[in-house]
Design a protein around this motif. Structure first.
Motif, PDB file in Angstrom:
ATOM      1  N   ARG A  26      41.662   5.645   6.262  1.00 58.91           N
ATOM      2  CA  ARG A  26      40.017   5.454   6.091  1.00 58.91           C
ATOM      3  C   ARG A  26      39.154   6.040   5.153  1.00 58.91           C
ATOM      4  O   ARG A  26      39.831   7.362   5.681  1.00 58.91           O
ATOM      5  CB  ARG A  26      40.103   5.403   7.931  1.00 58.91           C
ATOM      6  N   HIS A  27      37.607   5.766   5.366  1.00 64.18           N
ATOM      7  CA  HIS A  27      37.439   6.903   4.791  1.00 64.18           C
ATOM      8  C   HIS A  27      35.594   7.205   5.058  1.00 64.18           C
ATOM      9  O   HIS A  27      35.437   5.897   5.119  1.00 64.18           O
ATOM     10  CB  HIS A  27      37.890   6.607   2.797  1.00 64.18           C
ATOM     11  N   PRO A  28      35.392   7.742   5.491  1.00 65.98           N
ATOM     12  CA  PRO A  28      34.403   8.068   6.368  1.00 65.98           C
ATOM     13  C   PRO A  28      32.765   7.137   4.907  1.00 65.98           C
ATOM     14  O   PRO A  28      32.460   6.803   5.720  1.00 65.98           O
ATOM     15  CB  PRO A  28      33.867   9.780   6.229  1.00 65.98           C
ATOM     16  N   ALA A  29      32.958   7.073   3.992  1.00 69.64           N
ATOM     17  CA  ALA A  29      32.113   6.202   2.843  1.00 69.64           C
ATOM     18  C   ALA A  29      32.953   4.983   3.077  1.00 69.64           C
ATOM     19  O   ALA A  29      32.297   4.289   2.133  1.00 69.64           O
ATOM     20  CB  ALA A  29      32.094   7.081   1.833  1.00 69.64           C
ATOM     21  N   THR A  30      33.794   4.823   3.103  1.00 69.95           N
ATOM     22  CA  THR A  30      33.770   3.065   3.443  1.00 69.95           C
ATOM     23  C   THR A  30      33.483   2.493   4.420  1.00 69.95           C
ATOM     24  O   THR A  30      33.236   3.128   5.194  1.00 69.95           O
ATOM     25  CB  THR A  30      35.383   2.987   3.060  1.00 69.95           C
ATOM     26  N   SER A  31      33.599   0.991   4.883  1.00 68.64           N
ATOM     27  CA  SER A  31      33.549   0.054   5.574  1.00 68.64           C
ATOM     28  C   SER A  31      35.144   0.123   6.091  1.00 68.64           C
ATOM     29  O   SER A  31      35.966   0.511   5.554  1.00 68.64           O
ATOM     30  CB  SER A  31      32.874  -1.496   5.202  1.00 68.64           C
ATOM     31  N   SER A  32      34.751  -1.048   7.232  1.00 66.58           N
ATOM     32  CA  SER A  32      36.352  -1.610   7.424  1.00 66.58           C
ATOM     33  C   SER A  32      37.214  -2.172   6.133  1.00 66.58           C
ATOM     34  O   SER A  32      38.525  -1.645   6.310  1.00 66.58           O
ATOM     35  CB  SER A  32      36.404  -2.136   9.327  1.00 66.58           C
ATOM     36  N   SER A  33      36.536  -2.565   5.846  1.00 67.31           N
ATOM     37  CA  SER A  33      37.401  -3.130   4.056  1.00 67.31           C
ATOM     38  C   SER A  33      37.386  -2.872   3.430  1.00 67.31           C
ATOM     39  O   SER A  33      36.938  -2.391   2.200  1.00 67.31           O
ATOM     40  CB  SER A  33      36.188  -4.783   3.970  1.00 67.31           C
ATOM     41  N   THR A  34      38.188  -1.515   3.245  1.00 60.83           N
ATOM     42  CA  THR A  34      39.050  -0.739   2.041  1.00 60.83           C
ATOM     43  C   THR A  34      38.934  -1.270   0.849  1.00 60.83           C
ATOM     44  O   THR A  34      40.296  -2.731   1.227  1.00 60.83           O
ATOM     45  CB  THR A  34      39.623   0.224   2.641  1.00 60.83           C
ATOM     46  N   HIS A  35      38.634  -0.464  -0.281  1.00 63.78           N
ATOM     47  CA  HIS A  35      39.038  -1.568  -1.259  1.00 63.78           C
ATOM     48  C   HIS A  35      40.269  -0.944  -1.895  1.00 63.78           C
ATOM     49  O   HIS A  35      39.612   0.667  -2.280  1.00 63.78           O
ATOM     50  CB  HIS A  35      37.598  -1.157  -2.364  1.00 63.78           C
ATOM     51  N   TYR A  36      41.470  -1.560  -2.831  1.00 63.67           N
ATOM     52  CA  TYR A  36      42.657  -0.809  -3.253  1.00 63.67           C
ATOM     53  C   TYR A  36      42.314  -1.687  -4.369  1.00 63.67           C
ATOM     54  O   TYR A  36      41.670  -2.588  -4.648  1.00 63.67           O
ATOM     55  CB  TYR A  36      43.550  -1.143  -2.666  1.00 63.67           C
ATOM     56  N   ALA A  37      42.724  -0.828  -5.765  1.00 62.35           N
ATOM     57  CA  ALA A  37      42.573  -1.166  -7.088  1.00 62.35           C
ATOM     58  C   ALA A  37      44.132  -1.895  -7.117  1.00 62.35           C
ATOM     59  O   ALA A  37      45.101  -0.801  -7.172  1.00 62.35           O
ATOM     60  CB  ALA A  37      42.345  -0.439  -8.121  1.00 62.35           C
ATOM     61  N   LEU A  38      44.882  -3.278  -7.738  1.00 60.80           N
ATOM     62  CA  LEU A  38      45.993  -3.112  -7.907  1.00 60.80           C
ATOM     63  C   LEU A  38      46.341  -3.198  -9.357  1.00 60.80           C
ATOM     64  O   LEU A  38      46.026  -3.526 -10.138  1.00 60.80           O
ATOM     65  CB  LEU A  38      46.710  -4.649  -7.644  1.00 60.80           C
ATOM     66  N   LYS A  39      47.597  -2.435  -9.129  1.00 58.20           N
ATOM     67  CA  LYS A  39      48.233  -1.926 -10.429  1.00 58.20           C
ATOM     68  C   LYS A  39      49.219  -3.293 -10.883  1.00 58.20           C
ATOM     69  O   LYS A  39      49.716  -4.556 -10.361  1.00 58.20           O
ATOM     70  CB  LYS A  39      48.465  -0.839 -10.770  1.00 58.20           C
ATOM     71  N   GLN A  40      50.439  -2.427 -11.193  1.00 58.83           N
ATOM     72  CA  GLN A  40      51.476  -3.833 -11.733  1.00 58.83           C
ATOM     73  C   GLN A  40      52.739  -4.510 -10.496  1.00 58.83           C
ATOM     74  O   GLN A  40      52.275  -3.238  -9.525  1.00 58.83           O
ATOM     75  CB  GLN A  40      52.522  -2.724 -12.495  1.00 58.83           C
ATOM     76  N   VAL A  41      53.087  -5.131 -11.078  1.00 55.59           N
ATOM     77  CA  VAL A  41      54.090  -6.011 -10.124  1.00 55.59           C
ATOM     78  C   VAL A  41      54.743  -4.506  -9.572  1.00 55.59           C
ATOM     79  O   VAL A  41      55.712  -4.314 -10.778  1.00 55.59           O
ATOM     80  CB  VAL A  41      54.474  -7.475  -9.860  1.00 55.59           C
ATOM     81  N   VAL A  42      55.855  -3.805  -8.433  1.00 54.64           N
ATOM     82  CA  VAL A  42      56.616  -2.738  -8.683  1.00 54.64           C
ATOM     83  C   VAL A  42      58.019  -3.535  -8.383  1.00 54.64           C
ATOM     84  O   VAL A  42      58.787  -3.623  -7.549  1.00 54.64           O
ATOM     85  CB  VAL A  42      56.314  -1.889  -7.895  1.00 54.64           C
ATOM     86  N   GLY A  43      57.718  -5.233  -7.568  1.00 54.13           N
ATOM     87  CA  GLY A  43      59.058  -5.599  -7.006  1.00 54.13           C
ATOM     88  C   GLY A  43      58.784  -7.483  -6.554  1.00 54.13           C
ATOM     89  O   GLY A  43      57.488  -7.778  -6.077  1.00 54.13           O
ATOM     90  N   LYS A  44      59.866  -7.805  -6.134  1.00 56.45           N
ATOM     91  CA  LYS A  44      59.529  -9.163  -6.139  1.00 56.45           C
ATOM     92  C   LYS A  44      61.044 -10.081  -4.828  1.00 56.45           C
ATOM     93  O   LYS A  44      61.418  -9.186  -4.827  1.00 56.45           O
ATOM     94  CB  LYS A  44      60.093 -10.697  -6.882  1.00 56.45           C
ATOM     95  N   ARG A  56      40.511   3.806  -3.789  1.00 56.97           N
ATOM     96  CA  ARG A  56      39.663   3.724  -4.867  1.00 56.97           C
ATOM     97  C   ARG A  56      38.973   4.965  -4.626  1.00 56.97           C
ATOM     98  O   ARG A  56      37.646   5.035  -5.110  1.00 56.97           O
ATOM     99  CB  ARG A  56      39.218   2.685  -4.695  1.00 56.97           C
ATOM    100  N   GLN A  57      39.161   4.992  -2.627  1.00 55.48           N
ATOM    101  CA  GLN A  57      37.658   6.086  -2.407  1.00 55.48           C
ATOM    102  C   GLN A  57      38.553   7.462  -2.405  1.00 55.48           C
ATOM    103  O   GLN A  57      38.583   8.819  -2.805  1.00 55.48           O
ATOM    104  CB  GLN A  57      37.799   5.930  -0.369  1.00 55.48           C
ATOM    105  N   THR A  58      40.168   7.997  -1.898  1.00 54.74           N
ATOM    106  CA  THR A  58      41.243   8.364  -1.887  1.00 54.74           C
ATOM    107  C   THR A  58      41.972   9.150  -3.325  1.00 54.74           C
ATOM    108  O   THR A  58      42.608  10.153  -3.573  1.00 54.74           O
ATOM    109  CB  THR A  58      41.823   8.777  -1.007  1.00 54.74           C
ATOM    110  N   GLN A  59      42.142   8.000  -4.429  1.00 55.83           N
ATOM    111  CA  GLN A  59      43.069   8.195  -5.285  1.00 55.83           C
ATOM    112  C   GLN A  59      44.147   8.208  -5.637  1.00 55.83           C
ATOM    113  O   GLN A  59      44.730   8.975  -6.026  1.00 55.83           O
ATOM    114  CB  GLN A  59      42.411   9.000  -6.103  1.00 55.83           C
ATOM    115  N   LYS A  60      44.691   7.528  -3.755  1.00 59.15           N
ATOM    116  CA  LYS A  60      46.384   7.981  -3.342  1.00 59.15           C
ATOM    117  C   LYS A  60      46.752   6.525  -3.763  1.00 59.15           C
ATOM    118  O   LYS A  60      45.975   5.806  -3.973  1.00 59.15           O
ATOM    119  CB  LYS A  60      45.947   8.199  -1.606  1.00 59.15           C
TER     120      LYS A  60
END
Length: 872
Positions: A12-30, A42-46
């Motif tokens: 969670r992050h104070p500046a975000t709503s409940s719908s935290t945003h994430y940027a999807l990168k490459q597929v690592v498993g199927k 996108r907020q914490t860059q983790k």
């Protein structure tokens, strides 16, 4: 469905709503239940790992939520961390700890581990299992692929999709066969010690590269696990073999627990230091330290000191004797001498020394050479030393990449060396960077083709990865070479080629990375998205390159590569998907597939074999893709394939999930028969199409069975079924629908079920208007020619009112009259104020007491005629 968000405080992050945003990168498993992405908060860059799961209904969602319920209560350094979940529409996103080093299986692919390195990973795995078992949880799928490594190479147990609690009935057949305990194989249920058997199989996998009985097909492997004893390789230490014997104890009551194995002698042995690896082994059998060589009575072979042999090694004109040098000289001095030779570019004796070292000296010289930095000097003389690198250092690719071998790749000619460099480089860098690097290698295409011709798995993996990226061009010349490979008796190669062509036409992963920015934008979809009802033919429409991308006679080659219905489902699925991707909206290609009658027969066989077992999600996806293609093919049907195509449609009608597609195919076939002016009539049980090759029958009972099925999703089905009932050959079908004993119950239940959907209610009213009108038309009529057809039909209607079912139309009209009354409306009811609904209800009501309006027929938007009546 509203979005549900459940995140741990760390996400969670104070500046975000409940719908935290994430940027999807490459597929690592199927896996069988979803795709795992590397993602960035996108907020914490983790970094986190996000497992995306498609589900069809609440029951399937509840099954996946069991995995979340297990994970959120587990907290241990060797268990993958759970960060929360996001539920949106028909997709579930599970947020997990990101393990940047991949899995132990990825590590083993580069070569089996030695026992000293493997022990570290096994200890950590046992610590994780000990904690799990103390919490009353059985993992049920322990194997190297499910043991992940974080940035510090700490083992994390992952993939709890088939796990269960001890107090639950763990009787289902779950896990991977080669790792599965015999009691699970026999259906006796899983317990915590079943995980210990799987651990033993994982130890074998890590130390040898493959699990026990890997060389047997599934059925034979299962038989061997239950009835045979696994004998570990003699290359393993005796204590390791005793450890494995404990794990593979068939009597589960004698099988040790995780805590006991942590104290086993094999894991308690101290790890050999790096300096100890280069010491000469002590042995009472001195004879084994000597190699028999042919010695001539020359002074060269007299006994000399160390400096004499080292001097021989450094002189390019003097013959080198590796056996004498290694036996008489200190290993460190030999390595220093080899490094000096590399610095001076004198490579005459270097290869001979390293070749001998690998064959007779267990590679100790090579290991020390790498440890003290000799590779850098060796690489300074590329490509002269290419054969040394490929024959002696091919398994040390990471070290060679660190020392700068990438700069020399364009000058190499050894395909296996190029493939090995490429495969290792992919593990070290971002996917895009790797694809761009590969596209700049002039020898990459030839290396891939060579590897495929020689069954090199590296080549297959590289082709599959590169074919999915638009950064790597695949021209006609390359594609033609892929098509020229011999596929007949090599199913794995055939799968690879078909999958790579699919990747080329779809470029899925590149599109996702460029277009998906967060979960509030469009969520990722799989190649066979099932977010819509499965009865609706739906497919991701790929961004197709120009038709000129595919070589000439591609479709002819593809159809000649057709698998049989008994081949591996993955292979069949990729073949059907490629047929779809290469022919979608292409009338010429669709026509070629139709002309090749064997394809339609293949789909018919698949539907017969697999429709009875849709519990396996993959089978459902395979049939859905086949159905989607058949819907398009049915629009190109001809007289020769008409019978087969109708058989396919009837087979799909038997499965409620695919009923809409089956009706769609049948509609196209009947429309073709009408257009070609084939004789079509109805007897007491069937619709009969008369063609030169014989009569084709469409049984009424199958259509009725489909309509009255409780599982059909009518939202997409009813408009197509309405079209079917509107066709001229379906007069008596409407009659049989109306007189069915469950007709009124079906009407009431459908209006109740879809009371909140205005569109579906309108579609169903149109259906009722059609079938009730046809019901009236079908009643017996006089054959007198002096009476007009309008009068005959009106008489037929009045005759119908005198029959036992005369009150059917009246019952429907009365029900519709009361259904939208505001004071009686149910919760969620819509449509009471709809002008169209009122008009359709009035039209149906007129059918009770009306006559045909002469020469006037209504035409609906689909072009079907609906008789209009005047009130009497």
């Amino acid at each position: 469905m509203a979005m549900r968000v459940n995140l741990t405080p760390a996400q969670r992050h104070p500046a975000t709503s409940s719908s935290t945003h994430y940027a999807l990168k490459q597929v690592v498993g199927k896996g069988a239940y979803g795709i795992v992405y590397r993602a960035i908060n996108r907020q914490t860059q983790k970094e986190v790992a996000i497992k995306v799961i498609e589900y069809d209904d609440e029951e399937e969602l509840n099954e996946h939520m069991l995995e979340i319920d297990l994970l959120k209560n587990l907290r241990h350094q060797n268990i993958v961390k759970y960060h929360g979940f996001i539920q949106k529409s028909h997709q579930l996103y599970i947020l997990l700890e990101y393990c940047s080093q991949g899995s132990l299986r990825d590590l083993v692919k580069r070569g089996p581990l030695d026992e000293s390195d493997a022990k570290t990973f096994i200890r950590q795995t046992l610590e994780g299992l000990k904690y799990l078992h103390e919490q009353g949880v059985i993992h049920r799928d322990i194997k190297a692929a499910n043991l992940l490594l974080d940035s510090r190479n700490v083992v994390k147990l992952a993939d709890f999709g088939v796990s269960t609690r001890v107090n639950n009935l763990a009787m289902t057949y779950a896990g991977s066969p080669n790792w599965m305990a015999p009691e699970v194989m026999l259906g006796q249920g899983a317990s915590t010690v079943s995980d210990i058997w799987s651990l033993g199989a994982t130890v074998v996998e890590i130390l040898t590269g493959n699990p026990p009985f890997h060389n047997l097909v599934n059925e034979a492997a299962c038989y061997a696990i239950v009835h045979d004893s696994y004998i570990p390789p003699k290359s393993l230490s005796s204590s390791c073999r005793r450890f494995l014997s404990s794990c593979f104890q068939k009597n589960l009551f004698k099988r040790p627990r995780a805590l006991e194995l942590l104290n086993h002698e094999w894991l308690s042995e101290t790890k050999q230091s790096i300096l100890e690896r280069f010491k000469e082994p002590e042995s009472d059998n001195w004879d084994s330290d000597f190699i028999e060589v042919e010695v001539s009575p020359s002074k060269d072979h007299d006994i000399h000191d160390e400096q004499y042999y080292l001097k021989q090694l450094t002189q390019a004109r003097v013959e080198c004797h590796p056996h004498l040098i290694f036996s008489e000289c200190d290993l460190g001095a030999v390595v220093s001498c080899l490094i000096d030779l590399c610095k001076r570019g004198q490579m005459k004796n270097v290869k001979e020394m390293f070749t001998y070292d690998l064959k007779y000296n267990e590679g100790r010289c090579r290991s020390l050479f790498i440890t003290i930095g000799g590779l850098t000097y060796l690489l300074n003389h590329c490509p002269v030393v290419e054969n040394i690198l490929s024959e002696c250092f091919i398994n040390d690719m990471r070290e060679m990449i660190k020392c700068g071998i990438l700069a020399h790749c364009k000058s190499f000619s050894d395909p296996l060396l190029i493939l090995s460099i490429s495969s290792t480089f992919h593990e070290l860098v971002d996917y895009k960077i790797w694809c761009q690097w590969c596209s700049q290698l002039p020898n990459m295409v030839e290396s891939i083709i060579y590897g495929l011709e020689n069954n090199e798995k590296m080549a297959e993996d590289i082709l599959l990865k590169l074919s999915a990226s638009s950064l790597f061009p695949m021209d006609k010349h390359f594609l033609s070479k892929l098509m020229a490979l011999p596929l007949r008796n090599n199913l794995r190669l055939k799968y690879t080629i078909l999958k790579s062509f699919n990747n080329l036409l779809e470029r899925k992963e590149e599109q996702r990375e460029n277009t998906i920015e967060s979960f509030d934008s469009r969520p990722p979809v799989t190649p066979l998205s099932t977010s819509l009802p499965l009865s609706t033919p739906s497919v991701n429409i790929p961004v197709f390159p120009p038709q000129s991308t595919l070589p000439d006679r591609f479709m002819d080659w593809l159809l000649k590569s057709m698998p049989s219905a008994t081949d591996d489902p993955h292979l069949i699925k990729n073949f059907i998907e490629l047929c779809y991707n290469s022919s979608h909206l292409n009338q010429v290609s669709l026509g070629e597939i139709v002309e090749h009658r064997e394809f339609i027969k293949l789909v018919k066989q698949l539907a017969q074999q697999l429709s009875g077992d849709l519990s396996i999600k993959y089978m459902k996806s395979l049939l859905l893709m086949a159905l989607q293609l058949c819907v398009e093919l049915s629009q190109e049907v001809n007289e020769t394939t008409l019978s087969d195509m109708i058989d396919v449609s009837l087979q799909f009608l038997l499965v409620p999930e695919f009923a809409t597609g089956g009706i769609d195919i049948l509609l196209h076939c009947l429309q073709f028969a009408l257009h070609e002016r084939f004789k079509i009539y109805e007897d007491t049980t069937d619709i009969v199409i008369v063609v030169p090759s014989g009569d084709i029958r469409v049984p009424h009972r199958k259509l009725l069975q489909t309509f009255y099925s409780e599982e059909v999703k009518f939202g997409n089905f009813i408009p197509k079924f309405t079209k079917l009932c509107s066709l001229p050959p379906c007069n008596s079908l409407s009659y049989e629908i109306i007189i069915h004993k469950d007709f009124m119950d079906k009407v009431r239940s459908l209006f109740d079920l879809y009371r909140s959907s205005l569109i579906i209610q309108i579609d169903f009213l149109k259906f009722l208007k059609i079938v009730l009108t046809r019901y009236a038309e079908f009643m017996p009529q006089s054959k007198r020619k002096d009476i007009s057809s309008e009068k005959l039909l009106s008489t037929g209607m009045k005759h119908a009112m005198l029959q036992p079912n005369a009150n059917i139309i009246r019952n429907v009209a009365n029900f519709l009259h009361h259904n939208w009354q505001i004071e009686k409306a149910q919760k969620g009811q819509v449509g009471a104020d709809s002008v169209l609904i009122k008009q359709l209800c009035q039209d149906i009501e007129l059918l009770q007491h009306g006559e045909l309006q002469a020469g006037n027929k209504l035409i609906d938007k689909d072009g079907f005629a609906i008789p209009k009546f005047n009130p009497i």
